[in-house]
Enzyme design. Sequence first.
Site, mmCIF file in Angstrom:
data_model
loop_
_atom_site.group_PDB
_atom_site.id
_atom_site.type_symbol
_atom_site.label_atom_id
_atom_site.label_comp_id
_atom_site.label_asym_id
_atom_site.label_seq_id
_atom_site.Cartn_x
_atom_site.Cartn_y
_atom_site.Cartn_z
ATOM 1 N N SER A 46 0.873 -1.171 0.000
ATOM 2 C CA SER A 46 0.000 0.000 0.000
ATOM 3 C C SER A 46 0.912 1.224 0.000
ATOM 4 O O SER A 46 1.776 1.362 0.868
ATOM 5 C CB SER A 46 -0.882 -0.023 1.245
ATOM 6 O OG SER A 46 -1.841 0.999 1.163
ATOM 7 N N GLU A 47 0.736 2.109 -0.969
ATOM 8 C CA GLU A 47 1.795 3.085 -1.247
ATOM 9 C C GLU A 47 1.954 4.170 -0.173
ATOM 10 O O GLU A 47 2.922 4.916 -0.198
ATOM 11 C CB GLU A 47 1.621 3.703 -2.649
ATOM 12 C CG GLU A 47 0.365 4.496 -2.880
ATOM 13 C CD GLU A 47 -0.751 3.654 -3.490
ATOM 14 O OE1 GLU A 47 -0.738 2.431 -3.307
ATOM 15 O OE2 GLU A 47 -1.630 4.245 -4.132
ATOM 16 N N ASN A 48 1.020 4.239 0.777
ATOM 17 C CA ASN A 48 1.253 5.184 1.874
ATOM 18 C C ASN A 48 2.373 4.713 2.796
ATOM 19 O O ASN A 48 2.863 5.479 3.622
ATOM 20 C CB ASN A 48 -0.034 5.441 2.666
ATOM 21 C CG ASN A 48 -0.674 4.183 3.192
ATOM 22 O OD1 ASN A 48 -0.748 3.172 2.498
ATOM 23 N ND2 ASN A 48 -1.133 4.210 4.418
ATOM 24 N N SER A 88 8.485 3.962 0.397
ATOM 25 C CA SER A 88 7.443 3.260 -0.350
ATOM 26 C C SER A 88 7.582 3.490 -1.853
ATOM 27 O O SER A 88 7.493 2.558 -2.657
ATOM 28 C CB SER A 88 6.067 3.749 0.122
ATOM 29 O OG SER A 88 5.052 3.091 -0.582
#
Lengths: 219, 232
Positions: A46-48, A88
Amino acid sequence: MALTREQMAQRVARELEDGFYVNLGIGIPTLVANYVPEGIDVMLQSENGLLGMGRFPTEEEVDPDMINAGKQTITTRPGAAIFSSAESFAMIRGGHVDLTVLGAFEVDQEGNIASWMIPGKLIKGMGGAMDLVAGADNIICTMTHASKHGESKLLEKCSLPLTGAGCINRVLTDLAYLEIKEGAFILKERAPGVSVEEIVEKTAGKLIVPDHVPEMTFE
Amino acid sequence: MAGFDKRVASYEEAMEGIEDGMTVIAGGFGLCGIPENLIAEIKRRGVTNLTVVSNNCGVDGFGLGLLLEDHQISKIVASYVGENAMFEQQMLNDEIDVVLTPQGTLAEKMRVGGAGIPAFYTATGYGTPIGEGKEVREFNGRHYILEEAITGDFAIVKGWKADRYGNVMYRHTAQNFNPMAATAGKITVVEVEEIVEPGELEPSQIHTPGIYVDRIIQGTFEKRIEKRTVRS
């Protein structure tokens, strides 16, 4: 019959391989997590700043400090790691994510994708989509084959502002599974009961149709 | 010792020196890990014409959305600004200048800003409207655009635990943009849930070393949830 959202997710899930790190976009891509084949282990990014996304929390597990890139409350799975947004996107940009699945408004035969902006409509921003498409070698784009008015979304050239140039090589629509290669869409599979003629009619870009186009099967 | 004691006694003191027209870099992703009390203090002070650099701009009535109510923000650099009706209105009325920036590029702009690197090449945005007007270079047959660093007059950061030296740890995904924001402010202010005694934080577990941090304050947090999602 056109594929349902669930069937589209199911079809994409067949492309998962054991040991894959996968980033799933919002919408149909998110549903792919529900269809990971038996015996295969994948780690969702999840890119956060989370690798190893787990299930949605129970009421008791809800934690405001634990969310996914869609801002939903989430949990982690064993083996998860949490890090900064810079870290990330280093893993995304650096090509370390094995598979990215995301939605689009349009895709064209050169592998260009438009997914973030419709001129004249309110612009909300691209979020991480531009980094994801620029960083991944292995992207599956999920979308409906044509608009509600029957206009093809698989084009010779995208008409909307691009999210990325020349970066898409696989598309799953509600009608077909296609690859993009050397300036053309190649029809690989069709949805159950959907004719090659219908796909040809609804594909505006250059389409190569092999002699045999297998039908997808679903349990 | 005293020279390393970054603690301040009040939020007023924490944001001392902020002025009209300054650039403020804020940590947070959506409403997760946002420096909510520092934002409220900026609202209280009524400074205007701010440039805000943050992944998002809060929601109506909370987070950075509070600064829209009195038109304190004139420019925002962000990757995603949906979910905010007041923001949309000000954007449509041209009251606010919006520089949409890909999320990874935004994170890297802050990171290099704090690291003394003025610009970097990235493939992100090449061939899109984001790449227009930017220098393009080819490396190993691939095109990259030049993106410039971001630094701020202030960086406002939300941490979990800190010591008086300004060493900070973040909690779960509330980390997000906070570590990069912390490095990129001329004055970096960190608000945390708990200030612990020196030595309590394991040195190897510290996310933001105190060298980046100018002021530390302990606060209480609402931690509003944007999209509460539970399994049935």
